[in-house]
Design a protein around this motif. Structure first.
Motif, PDB file in Angstrom:
ATOM      1  N   UNK A  51      26.680  -0.837  -3.961  1.00 25.05           N
ATOM      2  CA  UNK A  51      26.891   0.693  -4.455  1.00 25.05           C
ATOM      3  C   UNK A  51      28.159   1.385  -3.704  1.00 25.05           C
ATOM      4  N   UNK A  52      28.587   0.923  -2.599  1.00 23.33           N
ATOM      5  CA  UNK A  52      29.175   1.741  -1.589  1.00 23.33           C
ATOM      6  C   UNK A  52      30.484   1.392  -1.552  1.00 23.33           C
ATOM      7  N   UNK A  53      31.518   2.257  -1.255  1.00 24.78           N
ATOM      8  CA  UNK A  53      33.086   1.949  -1.383  1.00 24.78           C
ATOM      9  C   UNK A  53      33.175   1.534   0.338  1.00 24.78           C
ATOM     10  N   UNK A  54      32.636   2.210   1.463  1.00 26.05           N
ATOM     11  CA  UNK A  54      32.972   1.945   2.627  1.00 26.05           C
ATOM     12  C   UNK A  54      31.653   1.812   3.237  1.00 26.05           C
ATOM     13  N   UNK A  55      31.789   0.830   4.272  1.00 24.75           N
ATOM     14  CA  UNK A  55      30.641   0.716   5.336  1.00 24.75           C
ATOM     15  C   UNK A  55      31.238   0.551   6.539  1.00 24.75           C
ATOM     16  N   UNK A  56      30.775   1.214   7.343  1.00 25.64           N
ATOM     17  CA  UNK A  56      31.358   1.318   8.812  1.00 25.64           C
ATOM     18  C   UNK A  56      30.206   0.924   9.848  1.00 25.64           C
ATOM     19  N   UNK A  57      30.479   0.313  10.958  1.00 25.09           N
ATOM     20  CA  UNK A  57      29.363  -0.337  11.539  1.00 25.09           C
ATOM     21  C   UNK A  57      29.902  -0.603  13.047  1.00 25.09           C
ATOM     22  N   UNK A  58      28.791  -0.447  14.006  1.00 17.42           N
ATOM     23  CA  UNK A  58      28.992  -0.494  15.419  1.00 17.42           C
ATOM     24  C   UNK A  58      28.004  -1.316  15.804  1.00 17.42           C
ATOM     25  N   UNK A  59      27.905  -2.556  15.472  1.00 19.53           N
ATOM     26  CA  UNK A  59      26.701  -3.286  16.065  1.00 19.53           C
ATOM     27  C   UNK A  59      26.980  -3.861  17.513  1.00 19.53           C
ATOM     28  N   UNK A  60      25.849  -4.126  18.081  1.00 20.17           N
ATOM     29  CA  UNK A  60      25.642  -4.551  19.535  1.00 20.17           C
ATOM     30  C   UNK A  60      26.854  -5.751  19.801  1.00 20.17           C
ATOM     31  N   UNK A  61      27.455  -5.330  21.026  1.00 19.35           N
ATOM     32  CA  UNK A  61      28.445  -6.165  21.349  1.00 19.35           C
ATOM     33  C   UNK A  61      28.332  -7.745  21.668  1.00 19.35           C
ATOM     34  N   UNK A  62      27.084  -7.876  22.733  1.00 16.45           N
ATOM     35  CA  UNK A  62      26.760  -8.831  23.325  1.00 16.45           C
ATOM     36  C   UNK A  62      25.863  -9.814  22.781  1.00 16.45           C
ATOM     37  N   UNK A  63      25.971 -10.995  22.534  1.00 19.01           N
ATOM     38  CA  UNK A  63      24.797 -11.955  22.246  1.00 19.01           C
ATOM     39  C   UNK A  63      23.534 -11.766  23.255  1.00 19.01           C
ATOM     40  N   UNK A  64      22.467 -12.042  23.035  1.00 12.90           N
ATOM     41  CA  UNK A  64      21.363 -11.911  23.613  1.00 12.90           C
ATOM     42  C   UNK A  64      20.893 -13.112  24.194  1.00 12.90           C
ATOM     43  N   UNK A  65      21.540 -13.507  25.313  1.00 11.85           N
ATOM     44  CA  UNK A  65      21.221 -14.988  25.973  1.00 11.85           C
ATOM     45  C   UNK A  65      20.875 -14.585  27.443  1.00 11.85           C
ATOM     46  N   UNK A  66      20.678 -15.719  28.107  1.00 13.43           N
ATOM     47  CA  UNK A  66      20.166 -15.655  29.485  1.00 13.43           C
ATOM     48  C   UNK A  66      21.463 -15.068  30.355  1.00 13.43           C
ATOM     49  N   UNK A  67      22.527 -15.518  29.729  1.00 14.73           N
ATOM     50  CA  UNK A  67      23.768 -15.292  30.863  1.00 14.73           C
ATOM     51  C   UNK A  67      24.089 -13.651  30.560  1.00 14.73           C
ATOM     52  N   UNK A  68      23.772 -12.871  29.668  1.00  7.79           N
ATOM     53  CA  UNK A  68      24.231 -11.598  29.791  1.00  7.79           C
ATOM     54  C   UNK A  68      23.324 -10.537  30.506  1.00  7.79           C
TER      55      UNK A  68
END
Length: 135
Positions: A51-68
Motif C-alpha cells: 500500500x505504500x509509496x515509500x518505506x524508510x528504515x533504520x535497522x540495527x547495524x550489528x549482527x547479534x553474535x558473540x563477537x559483537x
C-alpha cells in the motif's frame, strides 16, 4: 514539510515510541504522523500489504553474535544489534509494504553493504541508488 502524505512510524521500544509521539504532538503533526508501538516483523498484516509509496528504515547495524560488543543498556542493545530484528527481516517487511515501483531507503553502515544488497535482491527490491554519508 515536504509532503502532505500520511506517515506511519513503527517503533518496537515503548519508551522510544512514546518519545516519538510526544515529538509529533509538540510539532503539531498529529493529523499527519502516527506512531505504532509494534515490531516491524510482520507489520504488513496490521497496516496492509503493498500500500505504500515509500518505506524508510533504520535497522540495527550489528549482527547479534558473540563477537559483537553489546552496550550494557538493553535499549541501546536492541537499537544497535540484531537481537529483535535482523537485516533480512527489515528488508522483507519493507518489501511487503511497498507498492510496485515504490521506494525503500535504509540507513546503514557501509560494512554491511553486500548483506543489504543480497537481502534486497532476495525480497524483490532492486537497489538503484546508494548514497554514502560521511561524518
Amino acid at each position: 514539510a515536504r509532503t502532505k502524505g500520511e506517515i506511519i512510524g513503527i517503533e518496537l521500544q515503548e519508551r522510544l515510541a512514546d518519545m516519538a509521539q510526544r515529538s509529533i504532538a509538540l510539532n503539531g503533526l498529529e493529523e499527519q504522523i502516527t506512531i505504532e508501538n509494534e515490531n516491524v516483523i510482520g507489520i504488513a498484516k496490521k497496516i496492509g500489504y503493498e500500500l505504500y509509496d515509500t518505506v524508510t528504515c533504520n535497522p540495527p547495524y550489528f549482527p547479534a553474535n558473540d563477537a559483537s560488543a553489546r552496550n550494557k543498556s538493553e535499549y541501546y542493545t536492541i537499537a544497535r544489534h540484531e537481537v529483535e530484528l535482523t537485516l533480512d527481516q527489515a528488508v522483507k517487511s519493507a518489501s511487503e509494504l511497498l507498492k510496485q515501483g515504490g521506494k525503500a531507503a535504509f540507513v546503514h553502515r557501509p560494512g554491511r553493504l553486500l548483506d543489504i544488497i543480497t537481502s534486497m535482491r532476495q525480497y524483490r527490491l532492486e537497489p538503484k541508488r546508494i548514497r554514502f554519508v560521511y561524518p
